[in-house]
Design a protein around this motif. Sequence first.
Motif, short mmCIF file in Angstrom:
data_model
loop_
_atom_site.label_atom_id
_atom_site.label_comp_id
_atom_site.label_asym_id
_atom_site.label_seq_id
_atom_site.Cartn_x
_atom_site.Cartn_y
_atom_site.Cartn_z
N THR A 59 34.82 54.71 39.29
CA THR A 59 36.03 53.91 39.36
C THR A 59 36.77 54.00 38.03
OG1 THR A 59 36.92 51.74 39.97
CG2 THR A 59 34.97 51.76 38.56
N ARG A 60 37.97 53.45 37.96
CA ARG A 60 38.72 53.38 36.71
C ARG A 60 38.76 51.94 36.25
NH1 ARG A 60 41.39 57.25 34.52
NH2 ARG A 60 42.86 55.89 33.51
N GLY A 61 38.70 51.75 34.95
CA GLY A 61 38.77 50.40 34.41
C GLY A 61 38.27 50.39 32.98
N ASP A 62 37.90 49.22 32.50
CA ASP A 62 37.34 49.15 31.15
C ASP A 62 36.23 48.10 31.09
OD1 ASP A 62 40.45 47.92 30.75
OD2 ASP A 62 38.80 46.58 30.27
N ILE A 63 35.36 48.31 30.11
CA ILE A 63 34.22 47.43 29.87
C ILE A 63 34.42 46.80 28.50
CG2 ILE A 63 31.73 47.31 29.56
CD1 ILE A 63 31.62 50.05 31.06
N ASN A 64 34.36 45.47 28.44
CA ASN A 64 34.50 44.76 27.18
C ASN A 64 33.35 43.78 27.01
OD1 ASN A 64 36.91 46.10 26.94
ND2 ASN A 64 38.20 44.32 27.21
N LEU A 65 33.03 43.46 25.76
CA LEU A 65 32.10 42.38 25.44
C LEU A 65 32.85 41.34 24.63
CD1 LEU A 65 28.84 44.24 24.36
CD2 LEU A 65 29.37 43.25 26.58
N VAL A 66 32.62 40.07 24.93
CA VAL A 66 33.23 38.97 24.18
C VAL A 66 32.10 38.21 23.49
CG1 VAL A 66 34.70 36.93 24.27
CG2 VAL A 66 35.06 38.79 25.91
N TYR A 67 32.20 38.08 22.17
CA TYR A 67 31.23 37.35 21.36
C TYR A 67 31.77 35.94 21.09
CZ TYR A 67 28.66 41.63 20.24
OH TYR A 67 27.89 42.76 20.31
N TYR A 68 30.91 34.94 21.21
CA TYR A 68 31.26 33.54 20.94
C TYR A 68 30.33 33.01 19.85
CZ TYR A 68 33.63 33.79 25.45
OH TYR A 68 34.45 34.14 26.49
N SER A 74 35.97 33.21 19.34
CA SER A 74 35.56 34.32 20.20
C SER A 74 36.30 35.58 19.78
CB SER A 74 35.83 34.01 21.67
OG SER A 74 37.22 33.90 21.90
N LYS A 75 35.69 36.72 20.03
CA LYS A 75 36.28 38.02 19.68
C LYS A 75 35.86 39.02 20.75
CE LYS A 75 38.35 40.89 16.82
NZ LYS A 75 39.73 40.86 16.50
N GLU A 76 36.85 39.76 21.28
CA GLU A 76 36.60 40.73 22.34
C GLU A 76 36.60 42.15 21.80
OE1 GLU A 76 38.54 41.92 26.68
OE2 GLU A 76 38.85 39.92 25.85
N LEU A 109 32.49 41.79 30.32
CA LEU A 109 33.70 41.79 31.14
C LEU A 109 33.92 43.17 31.73
CD1 LEU A 109 36.32 39.85 29.00
CD2 LEU A 109 34.89 38.98 30.84
N TRP A 110 34.13 43.21 33.03
CA TRP A 110 34.46 44.46 33.72
C TRP A 110 35.86 44.29 34.26
CZ3 TRP A 110 31.74 48.96 35.29
CH2 TRP A 110 32.38 49.72 36.26
N ASN A 111 36.81 45.09 33.81
CA ASN A 111 38.18 45.03 34.29
C ASN A 111 38.47 46.30 35.08
OD1 ASN A 111 38.86 42.56 32.87
ND2 ASN A 111 38.73 43.80 31.03
N LYS A 112 38.71 46.15 36.37
CA LYS A 112 38.98 47.29 37.23
C LYS A 112 40.47 47.55 37.25
CE LYS A 112 37.50 49.12 41.68
NZ LYS A 112 38.72 49.84 41.93
N ILE A 129 21.90 45.45 23.31
CA ILE A 129 22.57 45.38 22.01
C ILE A 129 21.51 45.46 20.94
CG2 ILE A 129 24.02 43.99 20.49
CD1 ILE A 129 25.17 42.70 23.04
N ILE A 130 21.66 46.43 20.03
CA ILE A 130 20.70 46.65 18.96
C ILE A 130 21.40 46.41 17.63
CG2 ILE A 130 19.22 48.36 17.83
CD1 ILE A 130 19.11 49.80 20.55
#
Length: 135
Positions: A59-68, A74-76, A109-112, A129-130
């Motif tokens: 599929t097309r989209g993007d993968i993000n991680l948000v840290y709190y 918070s920061k994405e 976060l998965w954004n399609k 996450i290492i």
Amino acid sequence: GICFPCPQEGCPMMGHYADRFPEKLKRVDQKYFLNTAADEPFATWRQKVFVKLSGVKKTRGDINLVYYDTQGTSKEYEVASGDLSQDDVYTQYLDVEINPKNTTKIEFLWNKAIFSLLWARLGAETVNIIHGADG
């Protein structure tokens, strides 16, 4: 950034963030700073992220991680974008701007790109996450 006198606009970061400060790169004797942990391992701010997808094959989209963190900040961060496949593992080095010792939650976060009925079947099989001496 506070251990030595910096110009009013601040000191630029070392490493791959240095290109965010093109005017400062032209200065002679420019001072730089690098975020590190207070104790070993000092490189805890650099994290290596591995994401294995589940769901549809491609599929097309993007993968993000948000840290709190504990202060409500918070920061994405983007891990991958474009054509994505569940057969691949997406790897990215992140220089997080949230203190790892104060991190309370990391959200996937998965954004399609195109909304469809397949939305409910997309997700992450694993997110690793290492952090440490080598990221």
